[in-house]
Design a protein around this motif. Structure first.
Motif, mmCIF file in Angstrom:
data_model
loop_
_atom_site.group_PDB
_atom_site.id
_atom_site.type_symbol
_atom_site.label_atom_id
_atom_site.label_comp_id
_atom_site.label_asym_id
_atom_site.label_seq_id
_atom_site.Cartn_x
_atom_site.Cartn_y
_atom_site.Cartn_z
ATOM 1 N N VAL A 117 0.841 -1.203 0.000
ATOM 2 C CA VAL A 117 0.000 0.000 0.000
ATOM 3 C C VAL A 117 0.876 1.254 0.000
ATOM 4 O O VAL A 117 0.649 2.193 -0.777
ATOM 5 C CB VAL A 117 -0.944 -0.011 1.215
ATOM 6 N N LEU A 148 -9.267 6.105 -9.117
ATOM 7 C CA LEU A 148 -9.232 5.009 -8.146
ATOM 8 C C LEU A 148 -8.699 3.729 -8.779
ATOM 9 O O LEU A 148 -7.957 2.971 -8.139
ATOM 10 C CB LEU A 148 -10.623 4.778 -7.559
ATOM 11 N N LEU A 149 -9.065 3.489 -10.029
ATOM 12 C CA LEU A 149 -8.546 2.313 -10.721
ATOM 13 C C LEU A 149 -7.034 2.398 -10.884
ATOM 14 O O LEU A 149 -6.313 1.405 -10.696
ATOM 15 C CB LEU A 149 -9.220 2.174 -12.087
ATOM 16 N N LEU A 152 -5.415 1.620 -7.574
ATOM 17 C CA LEU A 152 -5.506 0.176 -7.307
ATOM 18 C C LEU A 152 -4.453 -0.583 -8.108
ATOM 19 O O LEU A 152 -3.808 -1.506 -7.588
ATOM 20 C CB LEU A 152 -6.910 -0.322 -7.651
ATOM 21 N N VAL A 155 -1.080 -0.121 -6.366
ATOM 22 C CA VAL A 155 -0.933 -0.884 -5.124
ATOM 23 C C VAL A 155 -0.740 -2.365 -5.424
ATOM 24 O O VAL A 155 0.133 -3.027 -4.835
ATOM 25 C CB VAL A 155 -2.161 -0.651 -4.221
ATOM 26 N N VAL A 156 -1.551 -2.910 -6.321
ATOM 27 C CA VAL A 156 -1.419 -4.338 -6.661
ATOM 28 C C VAL A 156 -0.063 -4.618 -7.294
ATOM 29 O O VAL A 156 0.608 -5.613 -6.964
ATOM 30 C CB VAL A 156 -2.571 -4.764 -7.597
#
Length: 296
Positions: A117, A148-149, A152, A155-156
């Motif tokens: 994160v 937001l995508l 994400l 982070v992934v």
């Protein structure tokens, strides 16, 4: 009124160059992170700091190269230098938090998630701070779901990369994970750029401020690129970083299994002289009979 955006003004040149820089920074940073897990405690901070700076410099250089291809038809584009440099600092510091967490606390699920994160937010923070440095005759608007995508994805990608750094051994496996990380980081950048729209000012033609991308490319990229070259040189002289622990130990084991050299000829030693050995006693003479001398 919204401007007409072209994110690929130079065709495939900028995306390809950006991807290569993301792969280079990711490969150097992940190898340094892997090395810190298998080194003495006194050397650990140095390897982790080198890894953090490599990843941060790589993704920042990727972002800046990709932004060279960003073009708005109705307005020139400029960049504020202090904010652009701030984005580099944020990338190194925030990514460093995640890297140091993995280096010192291992890869348990909780630690790995927290580190991923932090590292992903460092990548995304670098991107959006860098976008705030852009100057146009208008202001930027973002699509929240697409933003937001992109976060994400960052982070992934960061979590998977950190897991691979300390789990997958060997040069080719690490190279493959860095290429995947390059795809993810570059994909995050262009996903974030897809969220951008430029609402133009009512009066066009005023100065946008900042520096044009063409005037920034050379001075801004020299420092990070030189640093990545130096970091790559350091890694080249560490066989454990290049080969990985498994292949390095295997190489040493193979060398130990080589047939031994033929034995040197040993000449027979001269038997030692024993001065204590006595000569055998002479046989006693036969009794004197007198016949040998004529019987007298």
């Amino acid at each position: 009124m919204y401007g007409t955006i072209d994110g690929f003004n130079y065709g495939a040149t900028t995306p390809l160059a950006a991807y290569l820089m993301a792969c280079l920074g990711g490969a150097l940073g992940l190898r340094c992170t892997a090395r810190s897990v298998r080194t003495q405690r006194s050397w650990k901070p140095g390897w982790l700091a080198l890894g953090s700076a490599s990843i941060g410099s790589g993704i920042w250089t990727m972002h800046f190269i990709a932004m060279m291809g960003f073009h708005v038809k109705e307005t020139p584009v400029g960049f504020d230098i202090p904010i652009t440099l701030l984005s580099l600092l944020v990338a190194i510091v925030v990514v460093g938090i995640g890297v140091f967490m993995v280096g010192y606390r291992g890869v348990s699920p909780g630690v790995l998630f927290s580190a991923g994160v932090f590292t992903g937010l460092g990548v995304a923070g670098m991107h959006y701070i860098g976008m705030s440095a852009m100057r146009v005759q208008g202001h930027l608007e973002y699509s929240v779901p697409t933003v937001l995508l992109s976060v994400l994805i960052a982070v992934v990608a960061a979590t998977a990369a950190l897991w691979a750094a300390v789990t997958i051994h060997g040069f080719r496996a690490s190279l493959g994970s860095s290429m995947v990380m390059g795809v993810a980081v570059t994909g995050m950048h262009y996903t974030g750029m897809a969220a951008v729209s430029v609402r133009l000012d009512d009066v066009l033609g005023a100065s946008v401020g900042g520096n044009a991308p063409a005037s920034l490319i050379l001075p801004m990229l020299i420092g990070p690129v030189v640093f990545l070259v130096v970091a790559g040189t350091i890694i080249m002289f560490d066989p454990l970083l290049v080969l990985g622990e498994g292949e390095w130990n295997e190489k040493k084991a193979d060398s130990s299994r080589l047939p031994p050299p033929p034995p040197r000829p040993v000449w027979p030693a001269r038997p030692p002289e024993d001065h204590h050995i006595q000569a055998p006693a002479s046989r006693p003479a036969p009794p004197h009979s007198g016949q040998e001398y004529g019987g007298w």
